[in-house]
Scaffold this motif. Structure first.
Motif, PDB file in Angstrom:
ATOM      1  N   LEU A  31       9.669   0.679   9.004  1.00  0.00           N
ATOM      2  CA  LEU A  31      10.052   0.421   9.342  1.00  0.00           C
ATOM      3  C   LEU A  31       9.892  -1.678   9.856  1.00  0.00           C
ATOM      4  CD1 LEU A  31       5.580   0.969  10.182  1.00  0.00           C
ATOM      5  CD2 LEU A  31       7.814   2.014  11.305  1.00  0.00           C
TER       6      LEU A  31
ATOM      7  N   GLY B 159      -0.529 -15.846   5.406  1.00  0.00           N
ATOM      8  CA  GLY B 159      -0.184 -15.702   6.433  1.00  0.00           C
ATOM      9  C   GLY B 159       1.229 -14.912   6.568  1.00  0.00           C
ATOM     10  N   LYS B 160       0.618 -13.453   5.713  1.00  0.00           N
ATOM     11  CA  LYS B 160       0.810 -12.083   5.996  1.00  0.00           C
ATOM     12  C   LYS B 160       0.052 -11.129   6.393  1.00  0.00           C
ATOM     13  CE  LYS B 160       1.247 -10.748   1.353  1.00  0.00           C
ATOM     14  NZ  LYS B 160       2.125 -10.193   0.512  1.00  0.00           N
TER      15      LYS B 160
ATOM     16  N   GLY C  54      -1.275   2.209   5.654  1.00  0.00           N
ATOM     17  CA  GLY C  54      -0.869   1.745   6.552  1.00  0.00           C
ATOM     18  C   GLY C  54       0.137   1.300   5.913  1.00  0.00           C
ATOM     19  N   PRO C  55       1.683  -0.095   7.168  1.00  0.00           N
ATOM     20  CA  PRO C  55       2.528  -0.056   6.566  1.00  0.00           C
ATOM     21  C   PRO C  55       1.923  -1.217   5.796  1.00  0.00           C
ATOM     22  CG  PRO C  55       1.879  -0.187   9.289  1.00  0.00           C
ATOM     23  CD  PRO C  55       0.345   0.282   9.143  1.00  0.00           C
TER      24      PRO C  55
ATOM     25  N   ASP D  19       8.408 -14.600   2.665  1.00  0.00           N
ATOM     26  CA  ASP D  19       7.373 -13.635   1.848  1.00  0.00           C
ATOM     27  C   ASP D  19       8.288 -12.844   1.016  1.00  0.00           C
ATOM     28  OD1 ASP D  19       4.158 -13.412   1.086  1.00  0.00           O
ATOM     29  OD2 ASP D  19       5.296 -11.774   0.600  1.00  0.00           O
TER      30      ASP D  19
ATOM     31  N   TYR E  79       9.121  -3.653   6.632  1.00  0.00           N
ATOM     32  CA  TYR E  79       7.283  -2.676   6.026  1.00  0.00           C
ATOM     33  C   TYR E  79       7.720  -1.063   6.002  1.00  0.00           C
ATOM     34  CZ  TYR E  79       4.017  -5.966   9.296  1.00  0.00           C
ATOM     35  OH  TYR E  79       4.106  -6.830   9.108  1.00  0.00           O
TER      36      TYR E  79
ATOM     37  N   LEU F  86       3.704  -4.529   4.034  1.00  0.00           N
ATOM     38  CA  LEU F  86       4.876  -5.490   3.786  1.00  0.00           C
ATOM     39  C   LEU F  86       5.869  -5.688   2.532  1.00  0.00           C
ATOM     40  CD1 LEU F  86       6.137  -7.698   5.899  1.00  0.00           C
ATOM     41  CD2 LEU F  86       4.836  -9.322   4.443  1.00  0.00           C
TER      42      LEU F  86
ATOM     43  N   SER G 148       7.500 -10.957  -1.797  1.00  0.00           N
ATOM     44  CA  SER G 148       6.216 -10.655  -3.044  1.00  0.00           C
ATOM     45  C   SER G 148       5.733  -9.288  -3.236  1.00  0.00           C
ATOM     46  CB  SER G 148       4.449 -11.199  -2.231  1.00  0.00           C
ATOM     47  OG  SER G 148       3.760 -11.093  -2.131  1.00  0.00           O
ATOM     48  N   GLN G 149       5.884  -8.324  -2.365  1.00  0.00           N
ATOM     49  CA  GLN G 149       5.740  -6.730  -2.506  1.00  0.00           C
ATOM     50  C   GLN G 149       7.299  -6.620  -2.167  1.00  0.00           C
ATOM     51  OE1 GLN G 149       1.941  -5.250  -1.377  1.00  0.00           O
ATOM     52  NE2 GLN G 149       2.471  -6.328   0.428  1.00  0.00           N
TER      53      GLN G 149
ATOM     54  N   GLU H 287      -5.249 -10.844   8.358  1.00  0.00           N
ATOM     55  CA  GLU H 287      -3.910 -11.986   8.061  1.00  0.00           C
ATOM     56  C   GLU H 287      -4.907 -12.955   6.976  1.00  0.00           C
ATOM     57  OE1 GLU H 287      -4.219 -15.537  10.373  1.00  0.00           O
ATOM     58  OE2 GLU H 287      -3.188 -17.145   9.236  1.00  0.00           O
TER      59      GLU H 287
ATOM     60  N   PHE I 218      -5.209   1.262  13.513  1.00  0.00           N
ATOM     61  CA  PHE I 218      -5.264   0.191  11.800  1.00  0.00           C
ATOM     62  C   PHE I 218      -5.509  -1.269  12.528  1.00  0.00           C
ATOM     63  CE2 PHE I 218      -2.590   3.076   9.466  1.00  0.00           C
ATOM     64  CZ  PHE I 218      -1.959   3.839   9.895  1.00  0.00           C
TER      65      PHE I 218
ATOM     66  N   PHE J 225      -2.598  -4.321   6.476  1.00  0.00           N
ATOM     67  CA  PHE J 225      -3.372  -3.235   7.123  1.00  0.00           C
ATOM     68  C   PHE J 225      -3.997  -2.469   6.271  1.00  0.00           C
ATOM     69  CE2 PHE J 225      -0.825  -3.396  11.229  1.00  0.00           C
ATOM     70  CZ  PHE J 225       0.257  -4.229  11.135  1.00  0.00           C
ATOM     71  N   GLY J 226      -4.644  -1.950   6.521  1.00  0.00           N
ATOM     72  CA  GLY J 226      -5.782  -0.658   6.999  1.00  0.00           C
ATOM     73  C   GLY J 226      -5.079   0.859   6.399  1.00  0.00           C
ATOM     74  N   GLN J 227      -6.131   1.766   6.053  1.00  0.00           N
ATOM     75  CA  GLN J 227      -5.834   2.394   5.789  1.00  0.00           C
ATOM     76  C   GLN J 227      -5.232   3.504   7.091  1.00  0.00           C
ATOM     77  OE1 GLN J 227      -8.276   1.606   5.028  1.00  0.00           O
ATOM     78  NE2 GLN J 227      -9.973   3.471   5.084  1.00  0.00           N
ATOM     79  N   GLY J 228      -6.064   3.339   7.820  1.00  0.00           N
ATOM     80  CA  GLY J 228      -6.281   3.312   9.479  1.00  0.00           C
ATOM     81  C   GLY J 228      -7.233   4.506   9.653  1.00  0.00           C
TER      82      GLY J 228
ATOM     83  N   GLY K 218       2.757 -16.785  11.857  1.00  0.00           N
ATOM     84  CA  GLY K 218       1.375 -16.570  11.839  1.00  0.00           C
ATOM     85  C   GLY K 218       0.491 -15.692  12.644  1.00  0.00           C
TER      86      GLY K 218
ATOM     87  N   GLN L 125       6.158   2.191   5.379  1.00  0.00           N
ATOM     88  CA  GLN L 125       4.544   3.045   5.346  1.00  0.00           C
ATOM     89  C   GLN L 125       4.591   4.951   4.637  1.00  0.00           C
ATOM     90  OE1 GLN L 125       3.653   4.123   9.477  1.00  0.00           O
ATOM     91  NE2 GLN L 125       1.353   3.770   9.237  1.00  0.00           N
TER      92      GLN L 125
ATOM     93  N   GLN M 143      -6.233  -4.751   0.169  1.00  0.00           N
ATOM     94  CA  GLN M 143      -6.421  -4.009   1.480  1.00  0.00           C
ATOM     95  C   GLN M 143      -7.679  -4.104   2.453  1.00  0.00           C
ATOM     96  OE1 GLN M 143      -5.456   0.123   1.256  1.00  0.00           O
ATOM     97  NE2 GLN M 143      -4.467  -0.008   3.065  1.00  0.00           N
TER      98      GLN M 143
ATOM     99  N   GLN N  51       9.520 -11.149   4.788  1.00  0.00           N
ATOM    100  CA  GLN N  51       9.379 -11.294   5.880  1.00  0.00           C
ATOM    101  C   GLN N  51      10.245 -12.555   6.033  1.00  0.00           C
ATOM    102  OE1 GLN N  51       5.090 -12.488   6.864  1.00  0.00           O
ATOM    103  NE2 GLN N  51       5.423 -14.192   8.504  1.00  0.00           N
TER     104      GLN N  51
END
Lengths: 108, 114
Positions: B91, A94-95, B42-43, B56, B35, B45, B58-59, A91, A87, A98-101, B99, B37, A2, B48
């Motif tokens: 979300l 490929g995904k 933060g959101p 993806d 997502y 993932l 994985s989570q 990347e 936020f 997001f940071g914590q805001g 991408g 949240q 993150q 996808q």
């Protein structure tokens, strides 16, 4: 991994400027910035790609330093409508991660 | 242009119950994201899709969460059985392709597990 945003929160008066930083321990290929108002969905602001390109959106601009693995969001002459949580998303594989805001409050 | 639609907007269930969320992306968007949240974060993932294939997951906690995107349009996310820690806003987002594309988010579903 993150990305880390700083500061966590900031309070401004209308017309003041602010900078929000986003840094990553991993190599960055692109950085996305979103703003989320309370109880609403995140809204896209801009994407920055490798190359140190600076982008702008109204009075909000951003820079991307791939060497330092960080991006900064600049809010100039802030307006009440700028209030919300910002936020960054980096990347990775490929995904977007997001940071914590950063919670920004603009007061009259 | 219509945005990303999600339903329901709010859901309250007891732990160990099941729940399903629905998402309709923007027309023509090939990539769909779910997502999670949690309040103050933060959101994150969960999964996808690119058209109706998984890119993806994985989570995604696969022992209790499942998602599908039939015909490459609408998608559903299911939790069975729910745990207290699943309380969050879910979300859905879509983008033209995967991408480095702008993601458009739906209003979200606020899930409370009691």
């Amino acid at each position: 991994q993150q990305p880390v945003q700083s500061p966590q929160a900031v309070i401004l008066r209308e017309g003041e400027d602010a900078v929000i930083n986003c840094s990553s321990s991993k190599a960055l290929y692109s950085v996305h910035w979103y703003r989320q108002k309370h109880g609403e969905a995140p809204v896209f602001l801009m994407i920055l790609l490798k190359g140190g390109e600076q982008k702008g959106h109204d009075k909000i601009s951003a820079s991307f330093n791939e060497k330092k693995q960080q991006s900064s969001l600049y809010l100039t002459a802030s307006q009440l409508s700028y209030s919300g949580t910002y936020f960054c998303g980096t990347e990775q594989g490929g995904k977007l991660i997001f940071g914590q805001g950063t919670e920004l409050s603009v007061k009259p | 242009e219509a945005g990303v639609a999600q339903s329901p907007r709010y859901k309250i269930i007891e732990k160990r119950q099941s729940v399903a969320f629905w998402c309709n992306p923007i027309s023509g968007h090939a990539t769909l994201y779910w997502y999670q949240q949690i309040l103050g974060q933060g959101p994150k993932l969960l999964i996808q899709f690119q058209n109706n294939g998984v890119v993806d997951d994985s989570q995604l906690p696969k022992d209790r969460f499942s998602a599908e995107r039939l015909k490459g349009v609408d998608s559903t996310l299911k939790i069975q059985p729910a745990k207290l820690e699943d309380s969050a806003v879910y979300l859905c987002a879509s983008s033209l392709t995967s991408g480095r594309n702008e993601q458009y988010f739906g209003p979200g579903t606020r899930l409370t597990v009691t």
